[in-house]
Write a protein that holds these residues in place. Structure first.
Motif, PDB file in Angstrom:
ATOM      1  N   UNK A   1       0.835  -1.199   0.000  1.00 46.75           N
ATOM      2  CA  UNK A   1       0.000   0.000   0.000  1.00 46.75           C
ATOM      3  C   UNK A   1       0.870   1.250   0.000  1.00 46.75           C
ATOM      4  N   UNK A   2       1.920   1.255   0.820  1.00 47.57           N
ATOM      5  CA  UNK A   2       2.826   2.406   0.835  1.00 47.57           C
ATOM      6  C   UNK A   2       3.542   2.573  -0.498  1.00 47.57           C
ATOM      7  N   UNK A   3       3.827   1.446  -1.129  1.00 44.17           N
ATOM      8  CA  UNK A   3       4.520   1.484  -2.407  1.00 44.17           C
ATOM      9  C   UNK A   3       3.621   2.000  -3.533  1.00 44.17           C
TER      10      UNK A   3
ATOM     11  N   UNK B   1      -4.786   9.431  -1.464  1.00 46.48           N
ATOM     12  CA  UNK B   1      -5.090   8.088  -1.943  1.00 46.48           C
ATOM     13  C   UNK B   1      -4.588   7.025  -0.971  1.00 46.48           C
ATOM     14  N   UNK B   2      -3.453   7.306  -0.333  1.00 44.59           N
ATOM     15  CA  UNK B   2      -2.939   6.337   0.642  1.00 44.59           C
ATOM     16  C   UNK B   2      -3.889   6.232   1.823  1.00 44.59           C
TER      17      UNK B   2
ATOM     18  N   UNK C   1      13.563   4.099  12.642  1.00 42.59           N
ATOM     19  CA  UNK C   1      12.115   4.197  12.480  1.00 42.59           C
ATOM     20  C   UNK C   1      11.481   4.957  13.649  1.00 42.59           C
ATOM     21  N   UNK C   2      12.008   4.713  14.844  1.00 43.98           N
ATOM     22  CA  UNK C   2      11.406   5.286  16.051  1.00 43.98           C
ATOM     23  C   UNK C   2      11.867   6.721  16.308  1.00 43.98           C
ATOM     24  N   UNK C   3      12.684   7.270  15.406  1.00 46.50           N
ATOM     25  CA  UNK C   3      12.982   8.695  15.487  1.00 46.50           C
ATOM     26  C   UNK C   3      11.794   9.523  15.001  1.00 46.50           C
TER      27      UNK C   3
ATOM     28  N   UNK D   1      -2.647   4.513   8.947  1.00 41.84           N
ATOM     29  CA  UNK D   1      -2.206   5.500   7.956  1.00 41.84           C
ATOM     30  C   UNK D   1      -1.256   6.526   8.564  1.00 41.84           C
ATOM     31  N   UNK D   2      -1.582   7.042   9.752  1.00 42.17           N
ATOM     32  CA  UNK D   2      -0.765   8.079  10.385  1.00 42.17           C
ATOM     33  C   UNK D   2       0.560   7.522  10.890  1.00 42.17           C
ATOM     34  N   UNK D   3       0.532   6.274  11.383  1.00 39.20           N
ATOM     35  CA  UNK D   3       1.758   5.662  11.890  1.00 39.20           C
ATOM     36  C   UNK D   3       2.785   5.473  10.787  1.00 39.20           C
ATOM     37  N   UNK D   4       2.323   5.115   9.601  1.00 39.68           N
ATOM     38  CA  UNK D   4       3.234   4.816   8.495  1.00 39.68           C
ATOM     39  C   UNK D   4       3.410   5.987   7.534  1.00 39.68           C
ATOM     40  N   UNK D   5       2.729   7.110   7.801  1.00 39.32           N
ATOM     41  CA  UNK D   5       2.721   8.223   6.848  1.00 39.32           C
ATOM     42  C   UNK D   5       4.114   8.770   6.574  1.00 39.32           C
ATOM     43  N   UNK D   6       4.967   8.887   7.590  1.00 36.74           N
ATOM     44  CA  UNK D   6       6.283   9.497   7.422  1.00 36.74           C
ATOM     45  C   UNK D   6       7.403   8.470   7.292  1.00 36.74           C
ATOM     46  N   UNK D   7       7.015   7.198   7.156  1.00 36.09           N
ATOM     47  CA  UNK D   7       8.011   6.132   7.011  1.00 36.09           C
ATOM     48  C   UNK D   7       8.421   6.020   5.553  1.00 36.09           C
TER      49      UNK D   7
END
Length: 490
Positions: free
Chosen positions: A144-146, A152-153, A284-286, A406-412
């Motif tokens: 999904x991120x890709x 849309x995400x 990731x946890x930064x 969505x929010x957790x992975x948004x900036x990854x």
């Protein structure tokens, strides 16, 4: 430059949204998302579908109480152990490939479970089925991120959120229907056989529709880190799922779990600093949004899993409902989850973290209303009286799971999307197991006698315990909202 070791590929991944035909056509991406959701639904359905089949399994195979517990728990344990490792394999060796391997494994182990003549073989098949399911799920979030970005995400994660909520909630209903169709002997086998045609269709479509993962080169797999994290997770999950069976003594496993997690953290920190391909890149946890999202999932999922479990006991043991009647009685929760998840997917990019805070609050209000309604209603009208509170809880559930993912992975960085998703899903699986154990144990301890009144009182106690988890999750969400607003004001 990205701080992750795959900078150029990450830039390429964000510059274009690859699809199987290389055109980036929205149609193909949404069809690919449907394939992902179908596989996700299949794996999540098996978290709860087996519960209603346990009496039939016991009669057909001679399984005792401990074996029945492991038919359920074996899947949960394995399902929660592998997402982080599976996510790393997907990032490094191709999400499409790992997705297909997982789907094939799920089909084969489902068939073995359906044909199992003995409890021992059924337990083994369920454990391997959980491994295959755990291999699939991180690839879905990574894909999904890709494939999607921006609003849309959010919509795509809305579809995933709907799938998660409906998959877990509809498990008892689907199981009840299959048992009603197949009877006590064949029905429980159909619970597993139904996965085979779904998996075959998903596999054929996946080969055609899923995009290839941009190459990141070969990386050393952190085998020792995988073993340490797996052992720590096993200790936590085993203590949770066996708490009712073995009693508080099993909680001693939390001590080695803490020591193993401390050792895992030190190892991964060293590998991260040296850029030596850690299993979990601690950079990731930064991202505070990622850390908050993982913690919120760990705290919220116990309530999300525990209440549906005790509702099944309340309806079947307290009110004497059949498996199918019970499944129909809790349909309102699934409907609320589906409606809210889709809506939340559309608004998450505009509303942000306050949406998850609203969701946890609505879930809590629904839980209190549920406990009150159970006390005030008669058994024959309980399914109708509890429908509104259950719908309200479902709405809250859909407004939490979708936005949080969505929010957790948004900036990854998408190049490590499967690994990041695997960590998040491990937190969710641990939360599920803890919720089923802790809230279930509270429910059983509170049951004083038989009949609707005793079970309604126990349900109120279970709701009270779940509210503790909900309040903690709400606090995490509020803190993240405050942090975001302070950052924006600078």
């Amino acid at each position: 430059m990205s701080e992750f070791p795959h900078e150029q590929h990450a830039r390429e991944d964000r510059a274009t949204v690859p699809t199987p035909d290389g055109t980036g056509a929205p149609t193909n991406r949404w069809l690919a998302l449907l394939v992902c959701c179908s596989a996700l639904f299949m794996t999540l359905l098996d978290v709860s579908i087996t519960n209603v089949a346990l009496p039939s399994i016991s009669d057909a195979t001679g399984a005792g109480p401990a074996e029945l517990q492991w038919i359920v728990s074996g899947y949960t344990l394995a399902f929660g152990l592998v997402p982080v490792l599976a996510g790393r394999l997907g990032d490094d060796h191709g999400r499409k490939l790992m997705f297909q391997v997982g789907v094939v494994g799920f089909a084969v182990t489902s068939a073995v479970a359906g044909l199992a003549p003995t409890p021992e073989l059924l337990i083994a098949a369920r454990v391997l089925q959980g491994v295959a399911g755990g291999l699939i799920n991180p690839q879905v979030s990574g894909l999904v991120q890709q494939m999607f970005r921006g609003e849309e995400r959010g919509r795509a994660f809305g579809a995933l959120g709907t799938t998660v909520g409906v998959g877990v909630a509809l498990g008892p209903m689907v199981g009840g229907l299959l048992i009603a169709v197949g009877g006590p002997e064949l029905g429980w086998r159909l619970v597993f056989f139904v996965n085979v045609p779904i998996a075959l269709v998903v596999l054929v479509l996946a080969r055609r529709l899923l995009p290839e993962t941009p190459s990141t080169g070969r990386h050393r797999l952190d085998v020792l880190g995988s073993l340490v994290l797996g052992a720590a997770t096993f200790c936590v999950l085993f203590a949770a799922v066996e708490l009712e069976q073995l009693g508080p003594v099993v909680l001693v496993l939390l001590v080695p779990a803490a020591l193993l997690m401390a050792g895992f953290y030190r190892r991964e920190r060293r590998l991260t600093r040296a850029r030596l391909d850690p299993l979990v890149d601690l950079r990731l946890f930064r991202q505070p949004s990622y850390t908050s999202g993982v913690v919120l999932a760990l705290l919220y999922f116990p309530a999300q899993a525990g209440i549906p479990l005790v509702l099944t006991l309340y309806f079947q043991r307290g009110l004497g409902y059949s498996a199918l009647h019970t499944a129909l009685a809790v349909t309102a929760f699934a409907v609320g989850s589906a409606v809210a998840a889709q809506a939340a997917g559309r608004f998450v990019t505009r509303v942000g973290r306050p949406l998850t805070v609203l969701g946890t609050a609505v879930f809590g209000v629904g839980g209190v209303s549920l406990a009150v309604a159970a006390h005030l209603t008669s058994p024959e009208h309980a399914a109708y009286a509890l429908a509104v509170p259950l719908f309200l809880m479902g709405v809250g559930n859909g407004a939490v799971i979708t936005p949080n993912q969505a929010l957790t992975l948004a900036e990854v960085d998408p190049v490590v999307g499967s690994t990041a998703g695997g960590v998040l899903q491990t937190a969710q699986r641990v939360g599920l197991a803890v919720g089923q154990a802790v809230i279930g144990a509270a429910f059983f301890a509170a049951v004083a006698g038989t009949g609707p009144t005793a079970y309604a009182a126990a349900l109120a106690v279970a709701v009270g315990v779940s509210l503790c988890f909900v309040l903690a999750a709400t606090a995490v969400g509020v803190l993240e909202v405050v942090r975001e607003r302070r950052t924006a004001a600078r």
